[in-house]
Design an enzyme around this catalytic site. Structure first.
Site, PDB file in Angstrom:
ATOM      1  N   GLY A  17      -0.555  -3.074   4.158  1.00  0.00           N
ATOM      2  CA  GLY A  17      -1.221  -4.329   3.894  1.00  0.00           C
ATOM      3  C   GLY A  17      -2.711  -4.076   3.944  1.00  0.00           C
ATOM      4  O   GLY A  17      -3.244  -3.623   4.965  1.00  0.00           O
ATOM      5  N   SER A  18      -3.407  -4.321   2.832  1.00  0.00           N
ATOM      6  CA  SER A  18      -4.847  -4.037   2.765  1.00  0.00           C
ATOM      7  C   SER A  18      -5.613  -4.918   3.738  1.00  0.00           C
ATOM      8  O   SER A  18      -5.172  -6.010   4.113  1.00  0.00           O
ATOM      9  CB  SER A  18      -5.362  -4.268   1.350  1.00  0.00           C
ATOM     10  N   ALA A  19      -6.795  -4.455   4.131  1.00  0.00           N
ATOM     11  CA  ALA A  19      -7.667  -5.239   5.005  1.00  0.00           C
ATOM     12  C   ALA A  19      -8.033  -6.549   4.316  1.00  0.00           C
ATOM     13  O   ALA A  19      -8.358  -6.568   3.123  1.00  0.00           O
ATOM     14  CB  ALA A  19      -8.923  -4.451   5.336  1.00  0.00           C
TER      15      ALA A  19
END
Length: 368
Positions: free
Chosen positions: A88-90
């Site tokens: 999950g990207s920042a």
């Protein structure tokens, strides 16, 4: 911290995206046990059952990416080692990419890389389920994403397939949203984008760094646009790097150019060098005592340069048919001779024949 706090702490978001992040909280898409990659500091395990406050802090952190798969699932989270292959990207990067996407009401969006499902659900909340198609290559990742998205009350179209091919059945799209790093932009994405439509992607050249790019389909078979902020994404599976197998001994030489200057001067230098040297990859590391080392490689060659504060000259080792350090040095000094332009002076054009980087205008390509 809470989901509402997270939305309020993302400066790139307009009101509609803030409302979407409140309605589709990130915590629904983060497993109870995952590997946390904060913006600063070392990565570490988060486990909601053992340390719920630490887990919550990671989930609601603006600059924290959360790894959910290692080595395509062959290694369990927390076992150590392996390559990160899904995450999950920042939220800060997610917000920046959605801001660049800038869809209109009713736009149809193709997403490449469903991942945890969070951005697909955000898009579906903002534009409607029927207007979002998300493609994921890994069946296990897609199954988890589908369950996550259902928990959030959304139901975009989810497709198991090779994202490099897009999803021609639903074309043309107004927007293409790419959530994995791209070295070579698959031309199918351009073909499936409506004239005037936008493709937002993380461009990872291999040489020092990645950058968000916003390309607009020109209607004549191409797409072009500029580079924006730095980012970090896992590469498309078909575009992962592999170490070369280079035989023969190293040729030893030296240089007066400090490799720290080459690596740390500017995002503009990163883009310029990558444009001049497609296919050349690099990494670097600080060493004890003030030393610094750069490693370079291509399909058939490799090199490294080693700075130490004890000597004026920098040691260089190169082997294979190319002298990679010499090429990088020449590219960097060429960038300096241009006046050291920043990243905002560069862009990319994609055509049926391939892609190229340009400076100031598409008519001024950065040639190899």
């Amino acid at each position: 911290m809470s989901a509402d706090d997270l939305a309020d702490r993302l400066p790139d978001l307009d009101g509609r995206w803030r409302e979407a992040m409140r309605a589709v909280p990130r915590r629904l898409f983060v497993p109870g046990r995952a590997w946390c990659l904060p913006g600063e500091g070392e990565g570490h395990l988060i486990d909601r059952a053992i340390e719920p406050d630490l887990w919550e802090h990671a989930v609601c952190s603006v600059d924290t990416a959360i790894v959910t798969q290692i080595d395509d699932g062959a290694i369990g989270i927390g076992e150590g080692g392996g390559e990160y292959t899904s995450s999950g990207s920042a939220p800060g990067v997610v917000a920046a990419e959605l801001a660049l996407l800038d869809p209109y009401d009713g736009d149809e969006v193709l997403e490449i890389g469903t991942g945890t499902g969070w951005t697909a659900a955000l898009l579906a909340h903002r534009l409607g389920d029927a207007n979002v198609t998300s493609v994921e290559i890994d069946p296990s990742v897609l199954a988890v994403a589908e369950a996550n998205i259902r928990k959030a009350g959304r139901s975009p179209r989810l497709v198991l397939g090779d994202g490099t091919k897009g999803h021609p059945e639903g074309a043309p799209y107004d927007r293409v949203h790419v959530t994995c790093g791209v070295r070579e932009v698959p031309y199918g994405w351009v073909e499936q984008t409506r004239p005037g439509g936008v493709i937002v992607l993380p461009w990872i050249s291999g040489w020092e760094g990645a950058h968000l790019a916003r390309l607009t389909a020109t209607g004549d078979g191409g797409a072009m646009g500029e580079f924006h902020r730095a980012c970090a994404f896992m590469p498309l599976r078909s575009q992962r790097w592999s170490a070369p197998v280079v035989e023969g001994g190293f040729r030893r030489s030296s240089t007066l150019l400090d490799p720290r200057r080459v690596v740390r001067s500017s995002y503009g230098a990163e883009v310029a060098i990558a444009g001049m040297l497609p296919g050349v990859c690099g990494t670097h590391a600080d060493e004890e005592g003030g030393g610094f080392r750069v490693w370079l490689w291509s399909d058939d060659s490799e090199a490294h340069a080693h700075y130490t504060p004890d000597y004026k000259r920098i040691s260089v080792w190169q082997r294979g048919p190319r002298d990679l350090w010499d090429e990088v040095e020449a590219a960097f000094l060429r960038w300096v001779s241009w006046g050291s332009p920043g990243r905002d002076r560069f862009g990319m054009t994609v055509t049926p024949e391939g892609q190229y980087i340009w400076r100031d205008t598409p008519g001024d390509p950065v040639s190899p």
